[in-house]
Each structure stands twice: as C-alpha cells, then as structure tokens.
Design an enzyme around this catalytic site. Structure first.
Site, PDB file in Angstrom:
ATOM      1  N   SER A   1      22.401 -23.485  64.602  1.00  0.00           N
ATOM      2  CA  SER A   1      22.842 -22.153  65.014  1.00  0.00           C
ATOM      3  C   SER A   1      24.104 -22.135  65.863  1.00  0.00           C
ATOM      4  O   SER A   1      24.776 -21.116  65.933  1.00  0.00           O
ATOM      5  CB  SER A   1      21.715 -21.464  65.789  1.00  0.00           C
ATOM      6  OG  SER A   1      21.312 -22.246  66.888  1.00  0.00           O
TER       7      SER A   1
ATOM      8  N   HIS B   1      19.219 -19.124  60.182  1.00  0.00           N
ATOM      9  CA  HIS B   1      20.602 -18.742  59.836  1.00  0.00           C
ATOM     10  C   HIS B   1      20.941 -19.046  58.379  1.00  0.00           C
ATOM     11  O   HIS B   1      22.042 -18.747  57.933  1.00  0.00           O
ATOM     12  CB  HIS B   1      21.584 -19.465  60.759  1.00  0.00           C
ATOM     13  CG  HIS B   1      21.415 -19.055  62.184  1.00  0.00           C
ATOM     14  ND1 HIS B   1      22.013 -17.938  62.716  1.00  0.00           N
ATOM     15  CD2 HIS B   1      20.664 -19.589  63.180  1.00  0.00           C
ATOM     16  CE1 HIS B   1      21.656 -17.800  63.983  1.00  0.00           C
ATOM     17  NE2 HIS B   1      20.828 -18.791  64.284  1.00  0.00           N
TER      18      HIS B   1
ATOM     19  N   LYS C   1      18.008 -11.516  61.176  1.00  0.00           N
ATOM     20  CA  LYS C   1      19.402 -11.914  60.988  1.00  0.00           C
ATOM     21  C   LYS C   1      19.874 -11.355  59.631  1.00  0.00           C
ATOM     22  O   LYS C   1      20.102 -10.164  59.520  1.00  0.00           O
ATOM     23  CB  LYS C   1      19.530 -13.419  61.140  1.00  0.00           C
ATOM     24  CG  LYS C   1      19.006 -13.881  62.531  1.00  0.00           C
ATOM     25  CD  LYS C   1      19.266 -15.319  62.819  1.00  0.00           C
ATOM     26  CE  LYS C   1      18.454 -15.857  63.986  1.00  0.00           C
ATOM     27  NZ  LYS C   1      18.623 -15.190  65.260  1.00  0.00           N
TER      28      LYS C   1
END
Ligand SMILES: Cc1ncc(COP(=O)(O)O)c(C=O)c1O
Length: 394
Positions: free
Chosen positions: A176, A204, A235
C-alpha cells in the site's frame, strides 16, 4: 499516566502530528478540500465508483428497502439478503467457493489472522505489510517472523527454523505504500512445501490488477490456491467493508472463530448494496481497470522525467521518497497551495527515514492532469531542495 499535551507537542516537534482535512465534495479526480478546488491524488477510489450514479442509487434503494443499519452481528439478527447476495458474487468473482463479509479490511485482517494462528505457532509476515496485518499477528499471540520485504530467501530460512510450527504466511498482494507486488508464486510454493496456509490482502489490488481487476492472486494464476484472499470494499469498490474468500470449510471456520466477525455489527445494507453495484460495474466495464494502469504509467513516467524516482512501483500507487518527515509535509503543503493534493506519509505508517509523498492514481484522472501535476511536483521539490537523487533514493 501519559501527559497528553506533552505527547502531542512531541509529535508536533518531530513532524508527526496529524490533523483532519475536510473534503467537501464527493470523491473524484478533483475535489473541494478545505474550501479549495484541488486535483486529488491520494484517494483509493481507484475506479471512480464511490460517486457513480448507479452505486449511489443502489445504496439509496437499499436504505429504503432494508434500512440504514443491520441492527446486530450477522450471527444474531443482522444477516440479510444483501449480505448473502454480495458474498456469492464476490466468491464467484474471485474464483473461490465462498466469501465472508467483514466490517472493514482492518477487521478482516485482524480477525482472520488471529483465527488462523495461535500460541505455539509461527506467522510469517512481510516487513512492509499493512498495520492491520501487523495487529492481526499481535492479536494471534503466535510468534511472528517478520521477513525482509519480498525476500523469499529470508522467508524460506524462517520457515525452516520454525520446523512444524509454521501456521500462516501473510502478505499484502500490492503493497500500500510502495506500489510493488508480492512474489506470490514463490510464497505459494513455500506455503505448500512447509505445509502452512497463505493469506493475501488484496486491498489495493482488487479492481486494479489481474484479469478484469480480480487482483494480484488472479494475476499470478493462483485463484483458489491461496488459502485466504482478503479484499476491501472501501477502495476500488467505492463503498465500505471487506471480505475474505476461501474454501467453504475455511469460511465457516472464520464465521465461528474470527472475533472481529462474531462480535461486530453486520455491515449496513446500503454499503453492501453499493459494493455489489460497483462490482457489477467492474465486471461490465473492465476497461476502467486498464485506464487506471495507463494513468499510473503516465504519472510514473512523468515523475521520472522530473528526476523523481518512484522506487519499485509498478502500479497505481506511486511513492516519491523524501526521507525526512518534516520536509515531506512541507512538500505536500506547497503542492496543496498550488492545487495538487498528495498526502505526505510519515512514520509509523512507513519506516523511519522513508517518509514520502504517496500518489494514488485513479481511472477518473485525465492524462494531461497527471502530466501537469508531475511538473508541479518536480518544481516544488526543486524549490525545497529535495530533488537531490541521493536524498530521494536513500
Ligand atoms: C493493505 C491494506 N489492508 C487493509 C486495509 C484496511 O482496510 P479498511 O480501510 O477497509 O479497514 C488497508 C487500508 O485501509 C490497506 O491499505
């Protein structure tokens, strides 16, 4: 007893005191930040779905149909049709038998790791894993062997030393703060050889890597082989919450043993329905995934052209290392004055001496915006004398 005022002052003096900024518009390539229109380069809304009309409508409809909250934990009275529908869809998307929703990625990681390892066992964790993984290792009460970043030799040595006590290898799929990718094939091979489980955090990577945005595990051709794949809904999927994909048996075990699942309220139906709508959009429009990758390549190239190395990043997370925390924040502030919002990242989020600007690129950005932003970063770095290659690569 801790003297709070003193502690806050210490944080300020070492350049580590944090404060909240106010984003006064929905997520997007540009936002209103503390009253100013800025280019947003630090949101994880990678596919631009948090403010997509279909995703918003799904949340609104679910709020009207099912209510704003789930009322209790899933195992009590909080398990509702939107939860089940999203779990089935996520499992199919990731290529697993089963999926289990959690309140957040933090809760999924802490809960799953502590359920899969215990006293007398060893967990193996990459040194740059996310804080939620580190905390999961602590909660598990297992011994934690922290191996050097992406260093499979070091991991193999630790596994040999642990003998039969190895319980779990855990790694971010896409790191990340650095934007690089874990050596998943090697991790899977070591897990097999040492008869321990492998868990990968796709926070991610879901929506940004792999075929159709299925993540780094799918990109490595390991869907179904990695024991537990954790992903977040907050996300690329534009909502809030998280999931763990695994075999039906392992999912049932997590449902019984992961304390962050058992003892926490079920995710709210509007958030769950929003994530399902986002997943549907991702499946229907894989070109969004390609756009993120193309935009990321543009920014990496433009920053490099300014003499700003981006480390080993090969993804939409693009770090520019400064080193010193105070200087990093000064650079971030100067850029903000010029309309570019890139968050400065300091310890404890990253190791001491590796503070950086962390750029996050999304499908919503236009190429020209990214090229102009890189020029501004280059100019600001030169003004603050942080553009020395030795400093940046230290
Ligand atoms: C790698 C990683 N895992 C887990 C999390 C936690 O997810 P959540 O924000 O859903 O709690 C984050 C960031 O927030 C992350 O970067």
């Amino acid at each position: 007893m801790t003297d709070i005022a003193e502690r806050l002052e210490e944080l300020r003096e070492s350049g580590l005191r944090r404060r909240l900024r106010l984003v006064q518009s929905p997520q997007g390539a540009r936002v209103m930040l503390d009253g100013r229109d800025v280019l947003l380069l630090c949101s994880n809304d990678y596919l631009g779905l948090a403010s997509h009309p279909r995703v918003r409508a799904a949340a609104a409809e679910a709020a009207m149909r099912w209510g704003a909250g789930a009322g209790s934990a899933r195992l009590i009275a909080g398990n509702m049709p939107p939860h089940r529908a999203l779990e089935q869809r996520l499992a199919a998307f990731e290529g697993y038998e089963s999926a289990l929703l959690f309140g957040s990625g933090y809760l999924a990681n802490t809960g799953a790791i502590a359920a899969l390892a215990g006293r007398g066992e060893v967990v193996f964790s990459d040194e740059l894993n996310h804080a939620s993984i580190i905390d999961g290792c602590r909660l598990s009460r297992a011994e934690t062997f922290v191996y050097r970043h992406r260093d499979v030799e070091h991991l193999a040595w630790g596994l040999r030393e642990a003998g039969g006590r190895a319980a779990l290898i855990v790694s971010d799929g896409l790191f990340s703060m650095d934007g690089d990718v874990a050596p998943l094939a090697e991790l899977a091979e070591l897990a097999r050889r040492h008869d321990c489980r492998l868990m990968v955090d796709e926070a991610h990577a879901t929506g940004t890597l792999g075929p159709g945005g299925r993540g780094s595990v799918a990109a490595a051709g390991l869907s179904g082989e990695v024991d537990v794949v954790v992903g977040t809904l907050g996300k690329a999927l534009g909502s809030y919450g998280a999931y763990a994909c695994a075999s039906a048996e392992l999912t049932e075990y997590l449902l019984n043993a992961a304390r962050s699942f058992v003892f926490s309220t079920a995710p709210p139906p509007p958030a769950v329905a929003a994530a399902e709508a986002a997943l549907e959009l991702l499946e229907a429009h894989p070109e969004r995934v390609e756009r993120v990758a193309a935009n990321a390549a543009t920014l990496r190239g433009a920053l490099s052209a300014e003499g700003l190395p981006v480390g080993d990043s090969e993804t939409q997370i693009v770090p520019v290392r400064v080193g010193d925390a105070g200087l990093t924040m000064a650079l971030s502030e100067l850029l903000l004055e010029r309309g570019v919002f890139a968050q400065g990242i300091r310890p404890p989020t990253v190791p001491e001496g590796t503070s950086r600007l962390r750029f996050a690129v999304t499908a919503s950005h236009r190429r020209v915006e990214l090229e102009q932003a890189a020029k501004q970063v280059g100019a600001a770095a030169r003004e603050l004398s942080v553009a020395s290659p030795t400093l940046l690569t230290a």
